[in-house]
Design a protein around this motif. Sequence first.
Motif, mmCIF file in Angstrom:
data_model
loop_
_atom_site.group_PDB
_atom_site.id
_atom_site.type_symbol
_atom_site.label_atom_id
_atom_site.label_comp_id
_atom_site.label_asym_id
_atom_site.label_seq_id
_atom_site.Cartn_x
_atom_site.Cartn_y
_atom_site.Cartn_z
ATOM 1 N N LEU A 539 -1.878 9.861 6.471
ATOM 2 C CA LEU A 539 -2.385 10.121 5.121
ATOM 3 C C LEU A 539 -3.875 10.427 5.066
ATOM 4 O O LEU A 539 -4.483 10.385 4.003
ATOM 5 C CB LEU A 539 -2.042 8.936 4.188
ATOM 6 N N ARG A 540 -4.462 10.779 6.213
ATOM 7 C CA ARG A 540 -5.877 11.164 6.260
ATOM 8 C C ARG A 540 -6.023 12.634 5.886
ATOM 9 O O ARG A 540 -5.280 13.488 6.388
ATOM 10 C CB ARG A 540 -6.440 10.928 7.667
ATOM 11 N N VAL A 541 -6.993 12.940 5.033
ATOM 12 C CA VAL A 541 -7.227 14.322 4.611
ATOM 13 C C VAL A 541 -7.805 15.112 5.777
ATOM 14 O O VAL A 541 -8.767 14.686 6.427
ATOM 15 C CB VAL A 541 -8.174 14.371 3.394
ATOM 16 N N HIS A 542 -7.215 16.267 6.042
ATOM 17 C CA HIS A 542 -7.662 17.102 7.149
ATOM 18 C C HIS A 542 -9.122 17.505 6.959
ATOM 19 O O HIS A 542 -9.506 18.057 5.922
ATOM 20 C CB HIS A 542 -6.820 18.380 7.236
ATOM 21 N N GLY A 543 -9.929 17.212 7.958
ATOM 22 C CA GLY A 543 -11.301 17.703 7.977
ATOM 23 C C GLY A 543 -12.307 16.903 7.174
ATOM 24 O O GLY A 543 -13.491 17.266 7.128
ATOM 25 N N VAL A 544 -11.879 15.810 6.542
ATOM 26 C CA VAL A 544 -12.806 14.979 5.770
ATOM 27 C C VAL A 544 -12.579 13.525 6.174
ATOM 28 O O VAL A 544 -11.576 12.913 5.791
ATOM 29 C CB VAL A 544 -12.614 15.135 4.251
ATOM 30 N N ALA A 545 -13.497 12.969 6.933
ATOM 31 C CA ALA A 545 -13.355 11.591 7.395
ATOM 32 C C ALA A 545 -13.530 10.612 6.244
ATOM 33 O O ALA A 545 -14.207 10.896 5.254
ATOM 34 C CB ALA A 545 -14.383 11.303 8.492
ATOM 35 N N GLY A 546 -12.917 9.447 6.395
ATOM 36 C CA GLY A 546 -13.072 8.396 5.383
ATOM 37 C C GLY A 546 -12.335 8.679 4.090
ATOM 38 O O GLY A 546 -12.665 8.089 3.062
ATOM 39 N N LEU A 547 -11.326 9.550 4.128
ATOM 40 C CA LEU A 547 -10.616 9.921 2.906
ATOM 41 C C LEU A 547 -9.117 10.006 3.180
ATOM 42 O O LEU A 547 -8.673 10.710 4.093
ATOM 43 C CB LEU A 547 -11.121 11.271 2.392
ATOM 44 N N ARG A 548 -8.344 9.249 2.397
ATOM 45 C CA ARG A 548 -6.881 9.302 2.488
ATOM 46 C C ARG A 548 -6.303 9.495 1.092
ATOM 47 O O ARG A 548 -6.980 9.306 0.077
ATOM 48 C CB ARG A 548 -6.306 8.021 3.105
ATOM 49 N N ILE A 549 -5.008 9.837 1.081
ATOM 50 C CA ILE A 549 -4.282 10.004 -0.178
ATOM 51 C C ILE A 549 -3.003 9.178 -0.093
ATOM 52 O O ILE A 549 -2.313 9.194 0.931
ATOM 53 C CB ILE A 549 -3.939 11.477 -0.454
ATOM 54 N N ALA A 550 -2.686 8.458 -1.163
ATOM 55 C CA ALA A 550 -1.466 7.648 -1.194
ATOM 56 C C ALA A 550 -0.854 7.729 -2.585
ATOM 57 O O ALA A 550 -1.046 6.837 -3.412
ATOM 58 C CB ALA A 550 -1.765 6.199 -0.808
ATOM 59 N N ASP A 551 -0.148 8.792 -2.856
ATOM 60 C CA ASP A 551 0.564 8.944 -4.135
ATOM 61 C C ASP A 551 1.610 10.035 -3.967
ATOM 62 O O ASP A 551 1.873 10.500 -2.846
ATOM 63 C CB ASP A 551 -0.397 9.240 -5.286
ATOM 64 N N ALA A 552 2.225 10.473 -5.055
ATOM 65 C CA ALA A 552 3.317 11.442 -4.977
ATOM 66 C C ALA A 552 2.869 12.804 -4.462
ATOM 67 O O ALA A 552 3.717 13.621 -4.076
ATOM 68 C CB ALA A 552 3.963 11.609 -6.352
ATOM 69 N N SER A 553 1.582 13.059 -4.429
ATOM 70 C CA SER A 553 1.120 14.369 -3.961
ATOM 71 C C SER A 553 1.372 14.579 -2.475
ATOM 72 O O SER A 553 1.403 15.713 -2.013
ATOM 73 C CB SER A 553 -0.370 14.549 -4.267
ATOM 74 N N VAL A 554 1.580 13.505 -1.696
ATOM 75 C CA VAL A 554 1.723 13.664 -0.243
ATOM 76 C C VAL A 554 3.144 13.944 0.199
ATOM 77 O O VAL A 554 3.375 14.260 1.371
ATOM 78 C CB VAL A 554 1.196 12.422 0.521
ATOM 79 N N PHE A 555 4.133 13.846 -0.688
ATOM 80 C CA PHE A 555 5.512 14.093 -0.280
ATOM 81 C C PHE A 555 5.643 15.506 0.292
ATOM 82 O O PHE A 555 5.240 16.478 -0.360
ATOM 83 C CB PHE A 555 6.471 13.967 -1.466
ATOM 84 N N PRO A 556 6.225 15.654 1.478
ATOM 85 C CA PRO A 556 6.399 17.003 2.040
ATOM 86 C C PRO A 556 7.229 17.910 1.135
ATOM 87 O O PRO A 556 6.947 19.091 0.985
ATOM 88 C CB PRO A 556 7.129 16.742 3.367
ATOM 89 N N GLN A 557 8.268 17.340 0.545
ATOM 90 C CA GLN A 557 9.073 17.992 -0.493
ATOM 91 C C GLN A 557 9.408 16.912 -1.513
ATOM 92 O O GLN A 557 9.431 15.724 -1.196
ATOM 93 C CB GLN A 557 10.378 18.570 0.077
ATOM 94 N N ILE A 558 9.685 17.304 -2.730
ATOM 95 C CA ILE A 558 9.990 16.314 -3.750
ATOM 96 C C ILE A 558 11.260 15.546 -3.368
ATOM 97 O O ILE A 558 12.273 16.142 -3.010
ATOM 98 C CB ILE A 558 10.129 16.971 -5.139
#
Length: 582
Positions: A539-558
Amino acid sequence: MCSYPSKSLNSIASKSYDYIIVGGGTAGCVLADRLSTHGVNSVLLIERGPVVDSWASRVPLISSNFQDAKSPAYTFNSVPLPGLGGRSLALVGGKALGGTSKLNGLIYSRSVPGEYNAWESDGRVGWGWKHVERVFEKSENCLSFGGSPGRGTHGPWQNQTIEEIHFKPVQLNVDAASSMGIPQSKSNDPDASVLGWSLLDATIDQQKHRCSTDTAFLPKSIVSRRKNLSVSTGAIVTSLDIEPVTAETDILRVVGLHLEDDSDSKKRYHVSCVKEVILCAGAIGTSQLLLLSGVGPQEHLTTLGIPVLKHLPGVGAHLQDHISVPILFKVPITDSIELLMGKPITAIKEFLKYLFLNGKGILGQQVQHANIILRSNLLDDHGQVRKHIDRSELDSHLAHNIPDIEVMFLPVNPTDRKFDGLAKAYGAFSYLCTVLKPKSFGSLRLASSDPRQQPLCDLGTLSDPEDFLPLRKALRLALLLSEKLRNTGYPLQDLSVPHDQSDAILDSFAKENAMSTYHYSSTCRMDTEDRFGVVDDELRVHGVAGLRIADASVFPQIPACHLQAPVVMVAERCAEFLLKSE
């Protein structure tokens, strides 16, 4: 009763925290609890909405009415959608501590094991069913099936199945489904087949109160006791503070946040982050914030005059929502939720039952009591269950067997359409026919660089013609069920129904009546950067250290389910990733 211990922006401004969580919604409350449990890390949770803890907000049925002006919700419209002939759809999201878990339909559904096995087979390491099943169990306190395989009993988040069906058309439909070869299935049973109707698990606690994630994971007692946890509401994050790691490199790192008081844009603040920032603002809010911060597709950011810090074209690029089309019928008003508005004496009785009989009656349950979920290839072109089905076609663990349609039984009008006589002379019953694995997707883009302006949301509804195939089957199945009810003598009368069942008429009906299911996802997908991914498998954002995402936006498909349970699972996984790295 003491008020919720939320901290003002003045009290958190210019301070530094180990972890900062942006968005105190369904996921953010889970993450704040898990990261602050041991007292080692300082944790700040920032939520734009208020703390909502009124009596009405705890009553399951009342709190699900997000069309009420007092509901803690964002409401706005999508852009005109070409797949719907230029119609816009109403969008809704939670604006309160607890987020959408404060006002959603309360459904606790995980999807089938094949959902997550499909993620793993597509390259998402550590996200197969064998990895996520225990994570679902960790957060859950299942009051109805606690002894069943895969169900948790020690987590803080309660759910249960209300066995009593209050509305006659719902009961008649589950009877009709059984007569058509659709057997009853236990909700969230990992070994259930992909063909069945279920009484649904709902996030309702032992007191018959809504069990939102703020109530479950961040009650007043926890926030007051933990000195390392700060919760601040009424704050809008305007952008991430992102800097190069060194002057000689283009490697970036998040070092803090810029904030404003939601009620006063002139009051601006800054907080610093030592370890990581985690975005939990949902599929719309998270991608909007990344774009405002200069992380996203270069051409879009440049057009708005936002300096590009990281060209990441996947941000906002795969917005998905389940596609729902309601078929509506008139029913006796006592057989629908509209009786609360049209029958004052009955409404009073229901209030008294809820208050004095331990949550009995319709107020202590969810709107959607039962549904059918299945794989559309198990139906023929007329909506009937196929006569010959191989056992392997029912195996819910297989990645290619994910259910792709749902028919919801709703004893209410779920649309914003007004009908003469509704809630006065008659009630409404609807089949909400839903495509669970749509091929269609859209995008999210900024309308401007103003963080207070809602972004441009193109849901892409019915933009892919392949979605009409499962949708037609769902509509035909619903119409077959309605005929079954009529054959019993039940007084079902057309209110908004297709004229016939030809492909052309069903497709036209779908375009005219499709609505959002309010299940927004996949705008910051978990995938590699070259495949328009935004986060990696931790869940680490590509190319930006110290940043993750944890919500429905990360689902590969709904996912093929209502989304709150998978969102909580993702938050639990994120907490594990963060804590193991310490």
